[in-house]
Write a protein that holds these residues in place. Structure first.
Motif, short mmCIF file in Angstrom:
data_model
loop_
_atom_site.label_atom_id
_atom_site.label_comp_id
_atom_site.label_asym_id
_atom_site.label_seq_id
_atom_site.Cartn_x
_atom_site.Cartn_y
_atom_site.Cartn_z
N TYR A 142 39.50 44.85 46.22
CA TYR A 142 40.35 45.43 45.72
C TYR A 142 39.60 46.59 45.20
CZ TYR A 142 37.13 41.95 42.60
OH TYR A 142 36.52 41.19 42.41
N SER A 201 45.02 45.02 38.22
CA SER A 201 45.02 44.01 37.39
C SER A 201 44.87 42.61 38.44
CB SER A 201 46.80 44.01 37.45
OG SER A 201 47.07 44.62 36.26
N LYS A 218 44.88 39.28 39.91
CA LYS A 218 46.39 38.79 40.28
C LYS A 218 45.82 37.31 41.23
CE LYS A 218 49.81 41.62 38.85
NZ LYS A 218 51.41 42.92 39.53
N GLY A 219 44.90 37.17 41.20
CA GLY A 219 44.09 35.86 42.61
C GLY A 219 42.46 35.90 42.47
N LEU A 247 40.55 36.63 36.25
CA LEU A 247 41.32 36.61 36.39
C LEU A 247 40.91 35.77 34.55
CD1 LEU A 247 44.26 35.53 37.79
CD2 LEU A 247 42.20 33.47 38.76
N ARG A 307 40.97 43.70 33.72
CA ARG A 307 41.61 44.32 34.88
C ARG A 307 40.54 44.78 35.64
NH1 ARG A 307 46.46 47.51 35.83
NH2 ARG A 307 46.81 47.71 34.39
N ASN A 340 45.99 32.80 45.26
CA ASN A 340 47.38 33.59 44.69
C ASN A 340 47.12 32.53 42.92
OD1 ASN A 340 47.82 35.11 46.17
ND2 ASN A 340 48.37 34.14 47.64
N ASN A 352 48.04 32.86 38.50
CA ASN A 352 48.59 34.04 37.47
C ASN A 352 47.05 34.64 36.67
OD1 ASN A 352 50.40 35.03 39.13
ND2 ASN A 352 51.89 33.27 38.00
N ASP A 353 46.49 32.82 36.38
CA ASP A 353 45.51 33.00 35.30
C ASP A 353 44.51 31.47 35.39
OD1 ASP A 353 47.23 30.22 34.35
OD2 ASP A 353 49.01 32.40 33.15
#
Length: 207
Positions: free
Chosen positions: A25, A30, A32-33, A70, A75, A92, A94-95
């Motif tokens: 990444y 952002s 996301k996992g 996360l 970010r 995976n 989201n939070d």
């Protein structure tokens, strides 16, 4: 324990093959996992305004990374890049709340890891301010070759991780080669013997 935790997350994970130098990444994206290193080596790089990357952290097999962003819903502040051909498991979620619901054991484990990494970051910051470049270089060489001996470490990476410019690293490593701490005939830094290197570190009173 780690493998058992991942088995409990079967519906939320995917395994990805990442080639050497390929980004997992980029900074600014952002979160996301987060990720787990199954095989290989991943470096976390800070990117300056002019685009230059500096090595901040190293993650080998059994390590999680990318989870702090996360937890804070921010970010990614850094770029994660494979240092070797690697197998990465992406989790995976989201939070943090979702992770705590799905796998409270893993959530608790990662919270401990956050505290550990914070302590390590504070320690390294103190070393940058308190110790000479020579001691930082020695400590970095010992850490890198003790923890990840399979990787062909470079002078540049030692410099980035120790907060020292590459020229200084090359100059000091030439001295270490001359006294037999590093292999004389190797183009890259390579300790002759880790125990010898450890003893040499202890014998020096470098402030």
């Amino acid at each position: 324990m780690v493998i058992d935790i991942l088995r409990n997350l079967t519906d939320h994970i995917e395994t990805v093959a990442v080639c050497k130098k390929q980004a997992v990444y980029h900074n600014g994206l952002s979160a996301k996992g987060f990720y787990y290193v199954e095989q290989g080596l991943v470096g976390l790089y800070q990117v300056s305004e002019n685009g230059k990357e500096s090595l901040l952290r190293i993650y080998g097999p059994g390590s999680y990374f990318g989870y702090r962003s996360l937890f804070t819903a921010q970010r990614y502040p850094s770029t994660a890049r494979a240092m070797l051909d690697s197998t990465i498991v992406r989790i995976n979620v989201n939070d943090f709340k979702s992770l705590d619901t799905i796998s409270p054991d893993l959530a608790s484990y990662l919270m401990q890891e956050v505290c550990f990494e914070l302590g390590e970051a504070e320690k390294r910051l103190m070393q940058f301010n308190a110790f000479s470049a020579k001691k930082r270089i020695l400590d970095t060489i010992f850490y890198m070759f003790q923890t990840y001996p399979e990787y062909p470490w470079t002078y540049r990476e030692i410099g980035e991780y120790s907060g020292t410019d590459t020229t200084t690293v090359i100059r000091y490593c030439k001295i270490l080669k001359g006294i037999g701490i590093l292999e004389r005939n190797s183009r890259k830094p390579q300790p002759v013997n880790l125990q010898q290197l450890a003893d040499y570190r202890k014998s020096l009173l470098i402030k």
